[in-house]
Design an enzyme around this catalytic site. Sequence first.
Site, PDB file in Angstrom:
ATOM      1  N   ARG A 102     -16.428  10.490  29.924  1.00 22.06           N
ATOM      2  CA  ARG A 102     -17.259   9.780  28.940  1.00 22.06           C
ATOM      3  C   ARG A 102     -18.480   9.279  29.703  1.00 22.06           C
ATOM      4  NH1 ARG A 102     -16.254   7.079  23.857  1.00 22.06           N
ATOM      5  NH2 ARG A 102     -17.524   5.213  23.581  1.00 22.06           N
ATOM      6  N   HIS A 129     -20.262  14.389  20.549  1.00 25.43           N
ATOM      7  CA  HIS A 129     -18.991  13.656  20.525  1.00 25.43           C
ATOM      8  C   HIS A 129     -17.938  14.535  19.823  1.00 25.43           C
ATOM      9  CE1 HIS A 129     -16.253  10.504  20.951  1.00 25.43           C
ATOM     10  NE2 HIS A 129     -16.793   9.554  20.212  1.00 25.43           N
ATOM     11  N   GLN A 132     -14.400  13.144  18.503  1.00 26.35           N
ATOM     12  CA  GLN A 132     -14.448  12.315  17.303  1.00 26.35           C
ATOM     13  C   GLN A 132     -14.501  13.181  16.050  1.00 26.35           C
ATOM     14  OE1 GLN A 132     -14.340   8.709  17.000  1.00 26.35           O
ATOM     15  NE2 GLN A 132     -13.818   9.489  14.978  1.00 26.35           N
ATOM     16  N   ASP A 221     -22.569   5.714  11.497  1.00 30.04           N
ATOM     17  CA  ASP A 221     -22.312   5.205  12.842  1.00 30.04           C
ATOM     18  C   ASP A 221     -23.186   3.966  13.037  1.00 30.04           C
ATOM     19  OD1 ASP A 221     -21.437   4.970  15.453  1.00 30.04           O
ATOM     20  OD2 ASP A 221     -22.434   6.769  16.199  1.00 30.04           O
ATOM     21  N   CYS A 261     -16.817   6.068  12.959  1.00 27.24           N
ATOM     22  CA  CYS A 261     -16.132   6.302  14.233  1.00 27.24           C
ATOM     23  C   CYS A 261     -15.771   5.006  14.955  1.00 27.24           C
ATOM     24  CB  CYS A 261     -16.966   7.205  15.130  1.00 27.24           C
ATOM     25  SG  CYS A 261     -18.600   6.562  15.535  1.00 27.24           S
ATOM     26  N   ARG A 289      -7.590  10.110  16.368  1.00 32.80           N
ATOM     27  CA  ARG A 289      -8.160  10.497  17.662  1.00 32.80           C
ATOM     28  C   ARG A 289      -7.033  10.885  18.615  1.00 32.80           C
ATOM     29  NH1 ARG A 289     -13.045   8.618  19.751  1.00 32.80           N
ATOM     30  NH2 ARG A 289     -12.380   9.712  21.622  1.00 32.80           N
TER      31      ARG A 289
END
Length: 306
Positions: A102, A129, A132, A221, A261, A289
């Site tokens: 990450r 991402h 996700q 988001d 998310c 997830r």
Amino acid sequence: MKHYLQFNDLTADEYAYLFGRAALIKGKFKSYEKYHPLADRTLAMIFEKASTRTRVSFEAGMYQLGGSVVHLTTGDSQLGRAEPIEDSARVISRMTDLVMIRTYEQAKIERFAQHSRVPVINGLTNEFHPCQILADLFTYIEHRGSIQGKVVAWVGDGNNMANTWLQAADLLDFTVHVSTPGGYEIDEKLAFGGRTPRSGCYKVFKDPMDACRGADLVTTDVWTSMGYEAENEARRLAFADWCVDTEMMAVAQPNALFMHCLPAHRGEEVEADVIDGPQSVVWDEAENRMHAQKALMEYLLLGRVA
């Protein structure tokens, strides 16, 4: 050996397999059935960006599959002391079976993968991402069935999530309605790597209400992603009309879902009545997830399991 650095690193057929495996693995978890296909395997998790869901979902998921986890940050490893990424990749991949990273720039994770002897997973970069969106799609399928031919409304920043939704729409045959403030548009060249996307896989709308009209899924988001905190006030002003509210959900399909998310800021990118309302599936999305990533890790290490 496969890496998972962008959503389009896998095929539609591979995703169909992963969604099926995620459902099966989740079923085992819910019935308290032990499932340890990755016994004696080790996942290295490398964090340059802070995380809650990514760390918990990968770490808990790997343990549930019978494996073990090594957690690294730039503050407690040579990664933060100017060791070349290529050298870190060569060393870490000789001692572990799988690496999740990450970080900030996509180029970093790509350089790491080029010199890794084991699969590398993108846990988030500024540009993409994929884990996700893997979980989001699994969640949609769980609640509503196939995503093919459906409409997903993206309301907000043209960020890593938006880029990955576009890749998914291109690959899995659905449409994304994109609405962003001026100056925060998606970058098609970045999202598709310079390739020409499938005709009709996304449409751009100036008015977020129009983007939500008839949508099967509405998602958003935070207005300010990690690394862009200096722009917070400017973004707060620019994004004022891009808060997903009950009026936007009302023009979507009657059975439309809402996703985010997380973490979420109620009153900014989404109203509390929406994220805490009956159409919201954010808590299933967050849990998924873990299940989707378990299926991904199993696939990258073992291939298709009969």
